[in-house]
Design a protein around this motif. Structure first.
Motif, PDB file in Angstrom:
ATOM      1  N   ASP A 151      -0.950   8.201   2.230  1.00  0.00           N
ATOM      2  CA  ASP A 151      -1.348   6.910   1.676  1.00  0.00           C
ATOM      3  C   ASP A 151      -0.111   6.035   1.500  1.00  0.00           C
ATOM      4  O   ASP A 151      -0.148   4.841   1.736  1.00  0.00           O
ATOM      5  CB  ASP A 151      -2.051   7.077   0.329  1.00  0.00           C
ATOM      6  CG  ASP A 151      -3.452   7.623   0.459  1.00  0.00           C
ATOM      7  OD1 ASP A 151      -4.035   7.550   1.561  1.00  0.00           O
ATOM      8  OD2 ASP A 151      -3.982   8.132  -0.552  1.00  0.00           O
ATOM      9  N   TRP A 152       0.989   6.677   1.024  1.00  0.00           N
ATOM     10  CA  TRP A 152       2.263   5.979   0.922  1.00  0.00           C
ATOM     11  C   TRP A 152       3.423   6.946   1.086  1.00  0.00           C
ATOM     12  O   TRP A 152       3.290   8.136   0.814  1.00  0.00           O
ATOM     13  CB  TRP A 152       2.392   5.165  -0.349  1.00  0.00           C
ATOM     14  CG  TRP A 152       2.295   5.900  -1.669  1.00  0.00           C
ATOM     15  CD1 TRP A 152       1.167   6.075  -2.422  1.00  0.00           C
ATOM     16  CD2 TRP A 152       3.358   6.520  -2.399  1.00  0.00           C
ATOM     17  NE1 TRP A 152       1.468   6.773  -3.566  1.00  0.00           N
ATOM     18  CE2 TRP A 152       2.810   7.052  -3.581  1.00  0.00           C
ATOM     19  CE3 TRP A 152       4.729   6.676  -2.184  1.00  0.00           C
ATOM     20  CZ2 TRP A 152       3.565   7.726  -4.540  1.00  0.00           C
ATOM     21  CZ3 TRP A 152       5.493   7.349  -3.126  1.00  0.00           C
ATOM     22  CH2 TRP A 152       4.912   7.861  -4.292  1.00  0.00           C
ATOM     23  N   VAL A 201       9.595   1.547   2.707  1.00  0.00           N
ATOM     24  CA  VAL A 201       8.306   1.823   2.064  1.00  0.00           C
ATOM     25  C   VAL A 201       7.228   1.644   3.123  1.00  0.00           C
ATOM     26  O   VAL A 201       7.227   0.658   3.857  1.00  0.00           O
ATOM     27  CB  VAL A 201       8.040   0.878   0.881  1.00  0.00           C
ATOM     28  CG1 VAL A 201       6.691   1.185   0.242  1.00  0.00           C
ATOM     29  CG2 VAL A 201       9.154   0.977  -0.154  1.00  0.00           C
ATOM     30  N   THR A 242       2.908   1.971   3.517  1.00  0.00           N
ATOM     31  CA  THR A 242       1.619   2.168   2.854  1.00  0.00           C
ATOM     32  C   THR A 242       0.486   2.009   3.859  1.00  0.00           C
ATOM     33  O   THR A 242       0.563   1.191   4.779  1.00  0.00           O
ATOM     34  CB  THR A 242       1.425   1.169   1.690  1.00  0.00           C
ATOM     35  OG1 THR A 242       1.651  -0.164   2.143  1.00  0.00           O
ATOM     36  CG2 THR A 242       2.377   1.473   0.539  1.00  0.00           C
ATOM     37  N   HIS A 251       1.960  -2.620  -1.420  1.00  0.00           N
ATOM     38  CA  HIS A 251       3.253  -2.378  -2.067  1.00  0.00           C
ATOM     39  C   HIS A 251       4.127  -3.632  -2.116  1.00  0.00           C
ATOM     40  O   HIS A 251       3.922  -4.570  -1.349  1.00  0.00           O
ATOM     41  CB  HIS A 251       4.010  -1.250  -1.351  1.00  0.00           C
ATOM     42  CG  HIS A 251       4.594  -1.663  -0.027  1.00  0.00           C
ATOM     43  ND1 HIS A 251       3.907  -1.529   1.168  1.00  0.00           N
ATOM     44  CD2 HIS A 251       5.798  -2.208   0.304  1.00  0.00           C
ATOM     45  CE1 HIS A 251       4.662  -1.953   2.157  1.00  0.00           C
ATOM     46  NE2 HIS A 251       5.815  -2.377   1.664  1.00  0.00           N
ATOM     47  N   LEU A 270       3.399   0.291  -6.184  1.00  0.00           N
ATOM     48  CA  LEU A 270       2.335   0.777  -5.294  1.00  0.00           C
ATOM     49  C   LEU A 270       1.004   0.626  -6.001  1.00  0.00           C
ATOM     50  O   LEU A 270       0.813   1.171  -7.093  1.00  0.00           O
ATOM     51  CB  LEU A 270       2.578   2.255  -4.956  1.00  0.00           C
ATOM     52  CG  LEU A 270       3.904   2.515  -4.236  1.00  0.00           C
ATOM     53  CD1 LEU A 270       4.434   3.892  -4.562  1.00  0.00           C
ATOM     54  CD2 LEU A 270       3.716   2.342  -2.740  1.00  0.00           C
TER      55      LEU A 270
END
Length: 192
Positions: A44-45, A117, A119, A126, A189
């Protein structure tokens, strides 16, 4: 959709516990700070720090929204298919782009370390920022990752030093607001 992880948590991930792994395309190395869900084939992340030692292509991540921020080194020029050239330099804000598109970078003066990052689009949104002070909000579905770039800081009673990160997930209401100070990178997040 809500955050699927269970229970409250303030988790310290010390620098020594962060695994160094090959890029998906085998083109370089990354230090993984955190991924959710852990051990799943599809995240998911994911938050990591990449080592970029030469001009290269970035890994392809369909369905993923990405942001990148230069942590150390002179930076690079990022070429994402269908987008204008982005010049990423130390001190600049994070640059968002789609993992669906081909991307490559050209170093502008030497090796660079960058903060990443990723997501899953439609599940998590995010933001990525560098700061010296912040107060973190709290509400259901919101997770924070605090990376200590330099010095040390206290995060909800947990002391973190340079290279450590602290993840705040499902933290009890009375823990917030959390006020931070130091050389920090913050990842917000939000599960959709």
């Amino acid at each position: 959709m809500t955050d699927p992880t269970d229970g409250p948590g303030i988790l310290l991930v010390p620098r020594a516990a962060q695994p160094r792994v090959r890029w998906k395309n085998d083109g370089g190395w990354t230090t993984e700070l955190a991924v959710r869900p852990e051990g799943a084939g599809e995240f998911d992340w994911r938050v990591s720090i990449a080592e970029v030692d030469a001009d290269c292509r970035f890994s392809h991540f369909p369905g993923i929204d990405r942001s990148i921020l230069v942590l150390a080194g002179p930076g690079f020029d990022l070429r994402v298919d269908g987008e204008p050239l982005a010049q990423l330099r130390l001190g600049d804000p994070a640059h968002p782009f789609s993992g669906d598109r081909g991307a490559a970078c050209d170093l502008v003066g030497g090796p660079t370390r960058d903060f990443n990052v990723m997501t899953r689009r439609g599940r998590v949104r995010h933001t990525l920022t560098r700061t010296r002070a912040a107060t973190l909000e709290h509400r259901p579905g919101l997770t924070w990752l605090v990376y200590v770039e330099g010095g040390d800081t206290l995060v909800a009673g947990v002391r973190a030093t340079a290279g450590d990160c602290v993840i705040l997930e499902h933290v009890p209401e009375d823990t917030f607001p959390v006020t931070l100070a130091g050389d920090l990178v913050l990842v917000r997040l939000e599960y959709l």
